[in-house]
Design a protein around this motif. Structure first.
Motif, short mmCIF file in Angstrom:
data_model
loop_
_atom_site.label_atom_id
_atom_site.label_comp_id
_atom_site.label_asym_id
_atom_site.label_seq_id
_atom_site.Cartn_x
_atom_site.Cartn_y
_atom_site.Cartn_z
N UNK A 207 0.83 -1.21 0.00
CA UNK A 207 0.00 0.00 0.00
C UNK A 207 0.86 1.26 0.00
N UNK A 208 2.02 1.18 0.63
CA UNK A 208 2.86 2.38 0.74
C UNK A 208 3.38 2.81 -0.64
N UNK A 209 3.99 1.86 -1.35
CA UNK A 209 4.56 2.18 -2.67
C UNK A 209 3.45 2.61 -3.65
N UNK A 210 2.38 1.81 -3.71
CA UNK A 210 1.35 2.11 -4.72
C UNK A 210 0.50 3.31 -4.32
N UNK A 211 0.32 3.49 -3.02
CA UNK A 211 -0.38 4.70 -2.56
C UNK A 211 0.39 5.95 -2.97
N UNK A 212 1.72 5.86 -2.88
CA UNK A 212 2.56 7.01 -3.26
C UNK A 212 2.44 7.27 -4.77
N UNK A 213 2.35 6.21 -5.56
CA UNK A 213 2.19 6.40 -7.03
C UNK A 213 0.85 7.08 -7.31
N UNK A 214 -0.21 6.64 -6.65
CA UNK A 214 -1.52 7.27 -6.86
C UNK A 214 -1.46 8.77 -6.52
N UNK A 215 -0.80 9.09 -5.42
CA UNK A 215 -0.71 10.50 -5.02
C UNK A 215 0.09 11.31 -6.05
N UNK A 216 1.13 10.70 -6.59
CA UNK A 216 1.91 11.42 -7.62
C UNK A 216 1.06 11.64 -8.87
N UNK A 217 0.26 10.65 -9.22
CA UNK A 217 -0.62 10.83 -10.39
C UNK A 217 -1.61 11.96 -10.08
N UNK A 218 -2.15 11.96 -8.87
CA UNK A 218 -3.09 13.02 -8.46
C UNK A 218 -2.45 14.40 -8.57
N UNK A 219 -1.18 14.48 -8.16
CA UNK A 219 -0.47 15.75 -8.24
C UNK A 219 -0.33 16.20 -9.70
N UNK A 220 -0.01 15.26 -10.61
CA UNK A 220 0.12 15.62 -12.04
C UNK A 220 -1.24 16.05 -12.59
N UNK A 221 -2.30 15.41 -12.13
CA UNK A 221 -3.64 15.76 -12.62
C UNK A 221 -4.03 17.18 -12.18
N UNK A 222 -3.72 17.50 -10.92
CA UNK A 222 -4.00 18.86 -10.42
C UNK A 222 -3.27 19.90 -11.27
N UNK A 223 -2.00 19.63 -11.55
CA UNK A 223 -1.21 20.58 -12.34
C UNK A 223 -1.75 20.66 -13.77
N UNK A 224 -2.18 19.50 -14.28
CA UNK A 224 -2.68 19.45 -15.65
C UNK A 224 -3.97 20.27 -15.79
N UNK A 225 -4.75 20.30 -14.75
CA UNK A 225 -6.00 21.07 -14.78
C UNK A 225 -5.71 22.54 -15.10
N UNK A 226 -4.72 23.11 -14.42
CA UNK A 226 -4.36 24.50 -14.67
C UNK A 226 -3.81 24.67 -16.09
N UNK A 227 -2.93 23.74 -16.47
CA UNK A 227 -2.28 23.85 -17.79
C UNK A 227 -3.30 23.70 -18.92
N UNK A 228 -4.32 22.85 -18.71
CA UNK A 228 -5.35 22.63 -19.74
C UNK A 228 -6.20 23.89 -19.91
N UNK A 229 -6.57 24.48 -18.78
CA UNK A 229 -7.38 25.71 -18.83
C UNK A 229 -6.60 26.80 -19.59
N UNK A 230 -5.29 26.88 -19.31
CA UNK A 230 -4.47 27.92 -19.91
C UNK A 230 -3.98 27.55 -21.31
N UNK A 231 -4.18 26.29 -21.73
CA UNK A 231 -3.70 25.86 -23.06
C UNK A 231 -2.18 25.81 -23.11
N UNK A 232 -1.54 25.49 -21.98
CA UNK A 232 -0.08 25.45 -21.89
C UNK A 232 0.42 24.07 -22.35
N UNK A 233 0.72 24.00 -23.65
CA UNK A 233 1.07 22.74 -24.30
C UNK A 233 2.32 22.08 -23.72
N UNK A 234 3.34 22.90 -23.45
CA UNK A 234 4.61 22.35 -22.98
C UNK A 234 4.42 21.67 -21.63
#
Ligand code: PMV
Length: 317
Positions: A207-234
């Motif tokens: 649970x520790x290793x895979x829980x950490x992977x899920x949280x990292x994916x969640x972090x990328x999704x949060x950041x992606x939300x802002x980048x998608x709204x702004x159309x920041x392709x890079x």
């Protein structure tokens, strides 16, 4: 009585698949150049209430009352009839067709339900608002899938990108800049149930290793939300690549997915990743509009069985 149409697009997950099952956010967008269409043709010669359903894609041609109530097409019709409760139901034929690939994580079931609910409610003179259309389509999803998240019916009804977290209201994202996407099918299929339970087994073991992977994916999704709204392709592209590596850590990628992902990157995509449940199925790539054609060609040459391109357009001010 005129012929009435109802329509709904497909959908694709951009970020957060699998981690979403463990409470992390996910983002999905509509895919508007594939559609489900429902057409209602009044049948003046038949006795009132006689309903015929024709769905060429699944070779179905049957009277409504011969289908079980939980048949997904029949369920969409019955739920709409119960909602509108017309004094009298005229006889009609419901024709359903769809260009959305089936069982490919593109929301085809939800789109068909939405198209039926829209067409039938309009035919009965009481077109339902989107909130009700989505609610009824969700009920049909529950019959098919048991515990659907609600993401499919929301994206295809509102035709808007959504940010979704389990047990929280779905949020529509307001887009300020358009982005261009390619969706390529590996031609391989693994049932979602299988990949979800494989990930569950990994998590149960560690649970520790895979829980950490899920949280990292969640972090990328949060950041992606802002980048998608702004159309920041890079930024979006980098986040897709990172999300893909995290999905590889979850062991839901595959050789065919990785070949197409690498091909898209080499052909100039800003980023690429698998989409949906993985181990086959679709990959997605993000690109500037001038690179779309060259990436599409490269994907087909590398073995993609189908490539769909779509534009996520900005909201009107
Ligand atoms: O392939 P799709 O679009 O049905 O998505 C599956 C997404 C998962 O996160 C893997 C499962 C789920 O229920 O969210």
């Amino acid at each position: 009585m005129p012929i009435v149409f109802g329509k709904a697009p497909g959908k694709i997950i951009l970020f957060g698949e699998h981690a979403v099952v463990y409470g992390q956010p996910a983002i999905a967008i509509p895919v508007t150049n594939v559609n489900a269409t429902a057409r209602i043709i009044p049948n003046l010669d038949a006795e009132p209430g006689h309903v015929r359903i024709e769905a060429v894609d699944i070779q179905l041609n049957a009277d409504l009352d011969t289908l079980s109530d939980d048949h997904p097409l029949a369920a969409a019709v019955w739920l709409t009839l119960h909602e509108i409760a017309p004094n009298h139901t005229p006889s009609f034929t419901l024709q359903i067709s769809s260009s959305i690939p089936m069982s490919a994580g593109m929301g085809s079931g939800a789109a068909i339900s939405v198209a039926i609910i829209r067409a039938l409610s309009a035919f009965l003179g009481k077109p339902l608002p989107d909130s009700k259309v989505s609610e009824l389509a969700f009920k049909v999803e529950k019959i098919h899938h048991g515990t659907p998240s609600g993401i499919d019916n929301s994206v295809v009804t509102y035709q808007k990108p959504v940010y979704f977290k389990r047990d929280e209201p779905i949020q529509m994202l307001k887009i300020n800049h358009p982005t261009h996407w390619l969706i390529a099918d590996t031609g391989e299929k693994t049932p979602t149930r299988e990949t979800v339970s494989a990930v569950r087994a990994l998590h149960a073991e560690d649970a520790e290793t895979y829980g950490a992977i899920f949280r990292k994916i969640g972090d990328r999704t949060e950041k992606a939300r802002q980048a998608l709204i702004a159309g920041d392709l890079t930024t979006l592209g980098l986040l897709m690549d990172e999300n893909q590596h995290l999905l590889e850590d979850l062991r839901v990628s595959s050789e065919s997915l990785e070949t197409l992902i690498q091909t898209a990157r080499n052909a100039g995509a800003a980023g690429a990743k698998l989409s949906g449940s993985g181990r086959g199925g679709n990959m997605i790539a993000l690109a500037s509009p001038e690179k779309i054609r060259q990436i599409e060609t490269a994907l087909l040459e590398a073995g993609a069985v189908k490539v769909i391109t779509t534009v996520l357009r900005e909201d009107k001010p």
